[in-house]
Every structure is written in C-alpha cells, then in structure tokens.
Enzyme design. Structure first.
Site, PDB file in Angstrom:
ATOM      1  N   GLU A  85      30.407  57.671  80.852  1.00 34.91           N
ATOM      2  CA  GLU A  85      30.901  57.108  82.058  1.00 34.91           C
ATOM      3  C   GLU A  85      32.137  56.146  81.692  1.00 34.91           C
ATOM      4  O   GLU A  85      31.645  55.068  81.093  1.00 34.91           O
ATOM      5  CB  GLU A  85      29.738  56.438  82.963  1.00 34.91           C
TER       6      GLU A  85
ATOM      7  N   ARG B 249      20.517  59.647  85.211  1.00 34.91           N
ATOM      8  CA  ARG B 249      21.115  59.329  84.274  1.00 34.91           C
ATOM      9  C   ARG B 249      22.149  60.305  83.518  1.00 34.91           C
ATOM     10  O   ARG B 249      21.344  61.562  83.294  1.00 34.91           O
ATOM     11  CB  ARG B 249      20.640  58.532  83.012  1.00 34.91           C
TER      12      ARG B 249
ATOM     13  N   HIS C 253      29.073  56.643  89.898  1.00 35.27           N
ATOM     14  CA  HIS C 253      27.991  56.056  89.829  1.00 35.27           C
ATOM     15  C   HIS C 253      27.784  55.032  90.904  1.00 35.27           C
ATOM     16  O   HIS C 253      27.715  53.849  90.666  1.00 35.27           O
ATOM     17  CB  HIS C 253      27.950  55.222  88.614  1.00 35.27           C
TER      18      HIS C 253
HETATM   19  C1  DGY Z   1      20.195  51.767  88.646  1.00 34.45           C
HETATM   20  O1  DGY Z   1      19.809  50.879  89.209  1.00 34.45           O
HETATM   21  O2  DGY Z   1      19.614  52.186  87.546  1.00 34.45           O
HETATM   22  C2  DGY Z   1      21.372  52.633  89.031  1.00 34.45           C
HETATM   23  O3  DGY Z   1      21.716  53.486  88.045  1.00 34.45           O
HETATM   24  C3  DGY Z   1      22.556  51.584  89.372  1.00 34.45           C
HETATM   25  O4  DGY Z   1      22.019  50.958  90.631  1.00 34.45           O
END
Ligand code: DGY
Length: 330
Positions: free
Chosen positions: A268, A239, A287
């Site tokens: 983002e 993240r 992402h």
């Molecule tokens: C998640 O699943 O947390 C990813 O960041 C996106 O698939």
C-alpha cells in the site's frame, strides 16, 4: 510534581484522542503526511515511555530493544500485524488496539465494495465522464444480482458478522469459514460453517475478514480463485497480503472471477504499474474502511485511553496481550 511520561505519536490522529495524550503526557507528534522512517522511529522511541503507532509503522523486536523504558504501544487500528506482539510481551510491553468502534464503518465499506463491484459502478462512472456514453444500452454494463444469492464470509468475527447481517437484509444465504464456530451468526442469520472448498464453490460473493497471520498470508492464490464461480465477486477489506495480488489480477483479467472490490492491497499503495490497476473490473479504495468522522474519533479515544492505561499500570481498555500483566514494565 512528577514529570509527565514521554510519548511519541507517529501521526496526527483526531483531537478526540490527541487532546487526552497532550494533557497527560509530554508528547512529540510526527506531523508529516508520510510515516516516520523506521530508523528515525527507533531513535525517537529511545527515551519514550509510550508510543502511539499506526498500521504503517513496523514495531519489531529491534525497535523495542531500542526503547528500554517503553511500557506501552497503542496501535491506532484494530489490526496489529505491524506489531511483533510476542516480542513486546517478552519485553514486558503492553500492546493496545481499537476493536469494536470500527465494525459498522468497515462492514459498510465491504458492502459498498460488494454492490459497487457487482454493479460495475466505478467502471460506469468512468464511462460517463469519458464521453463514451451515447445511449441507453440493453446489453451494456451488465452486472450481478444480489438478492437471494450466497455470501461466503472468511472470518466470522465482528466485522464478518456485521457484513453478513447487512447481506441477510438482501435475503442472501450466509456461509462462513472460520476456525471458531459463531453460534451468534448461526442463530441470528442462519449462517452455515463450511470448509473453504465448499465456501468458494457455492458463494456468489466472497468477503475476507480474517487477521493477517502466518496461516492466512497468501491464502487467496491462483488455485483458490479457480475454485470460485466465474460470476463471483471477491471483496477484501482486511489486509492486502492475505491475497496473492498477481493471482487476483490474472483471475480478473482472464474472467476466472467476475469482479473484485478491495480496500487493501499489497503493498500500500500499489505501484501505478500494478496489473490490478489496469483492469476495469476491480475497485481499489485506499484503505478507507474506517474513515468516517465518528469512527476515527472513537478510535482515537480508545487509542489514547490504551496509552494512558499502559503508562499508569492500569489494565488497557482494549488489550492485545493481557498475558503480559504479571511482568509488565512499571
Ligand atoms: C484497522 O483498524 O485495522 C483498519 O485496517 C484501519 O482502520
């Protein structure tokens, strides 16, 4: 015939899940490219029994208060930092996520960023396209070797382990930092649990695989980057807010570290003027670590099954807050 439960789905997810949702529910699906604005989402959930949310939807106490019938929030992601799980539990609302099925795709992307950043691949591609490529250069485009180097994993969960396993194939030494011990990583991969200072000092590659929470927010700051080797490559596929992005940009600009590969940023998307995007020694992917056809289909299916279980009073296949069971809304 009893009426089908009403649900709101905040984006078009793969048919593998959407079809299940449509068959069992009276579903309203948000078909725009951008997420529904928060205030609109609050209105949409007011008479819903279930909600399929994405990591771009903020599901907080105020939104949950606006949805007195809501039984389940099924998040189409393994991460659930966008959902106030404590508030959901207090209100008897089940929360589901999509663990397991995206482990390999995410570890592949982390590995791809690791090699790509170490070997300056994206920078090289830009160079080829720009017409600057005149000849083979003995001293041009020099990157970092991988074989026999040291990988430092922050958060040795499923994805951290899967990346470490890949790197073990490149004969790397594996260090990890985690609040939990991973006997599996130690036994299978010879991984060594160390404190963060040791990991940063000894690793050639530092890869982040921890949750975003109050302990990890801003964990990678100016001081942390200064502790790393000048040849270090930093990877984040977890993240964005785990990293102080300004500090990272400055570390990359000043040569405090060699390069970075990011699948996540804060915010983002980043602003086009973000200093990070002006630098050659960082790869910024939008992402996409879980973005393979098979993985997104599998995520959609788990997500739908979590939703349906939440609506019918069954245990969720991937249940973030099982402690809600005794007081879940029926
Ligand atoms: C998640 O699943 O947390 C990813 O960041 C996106 O698939």
């Amino acid at each position: 015939m009893t009426a089908k439960p009403r649900v709101f789905v905040t984006r078009i997810i793969p048919e593998a899940g959407l079809d299940l949702v449509r068959r069992h529910c009276e579903a309203e699906i948000w078909t725009e490219q951008l997420p529904p604005p928060y205030d609109l989402l609050r209105q949409k959930v007011a008479d819903c029994d279930g909600l399929v949310s994405l990591l771009t939807d903020r599901i907080d106490a105020a939104l949950l208060d606006a949805a007195p019938r809501l039984k389940v929030v099924s998040n189409y992601a393994v991460g659930f930092n966008n959902v106030d799980v404590k508030a959901a539990t207090e209100r008897g609302v089940c929360v589901g996520n999509t663990p397991g099925v995206l482990t390999d795709a995410t570890a592949d992307m982390a590995f791809c960023l690791l090699i790509g950043a170490a070997r300056r691949l994206v920078e090289g591609d830009r160079y080829s396209r720009s017409g600057q490529w005149k000849t083979w250069e003995p001293l041009g485009h020099l990157g970092q070797d991988l074989v026999g180097r040291t990988l430092g994993v922050i958060g040795m969960g499923r994805i951290g382990y899967a990346l470490a396993k890949r790197c073990k194939g490149w004969d790397m030494t594996i260090l990890y930092h985690d609040v939990y011990r991973s006997e599996k990583a130690e036994q299978d991969l010879g991984a060594r649990q160390v404190d963060l200072d040791t990991l940063l000092r000894e690793s050639d590659f530092v890869s982040v695989h921890t949750d975003l929470n109050e302990q990890t927010r801003g964990l990678f700051n100016e001081q942390r980057f200064k502790q790393m080797k000048r040849t270090a490559v930093f990877i984040n596929s977890a993240r964005g807010p785990i990293v102080d992005q300004k500090a990272l940009a400055e570390a990359l600009r000043s040569g405090t570290i060699f390069a970075a590969g990011l699948d996540v940023t804060d915010p983002e998307p980043p602003s086009p003027n973000d200093p990070l995007l002006q630098l050659p020694n960082v790869i910024v992917a939008p992402h996409i670590a879980s973005a393979t056809v098979g993985t997104r289909n599998a995520m959609a299916e788990i997500c739908a099954r979590n939703l349906l279980a939440g609506l019918s009073g069954e245990p969720l296949p991937a249940w973030v807050n099982p402690e809600v069971a005794p007081k879940r809304r029926r």
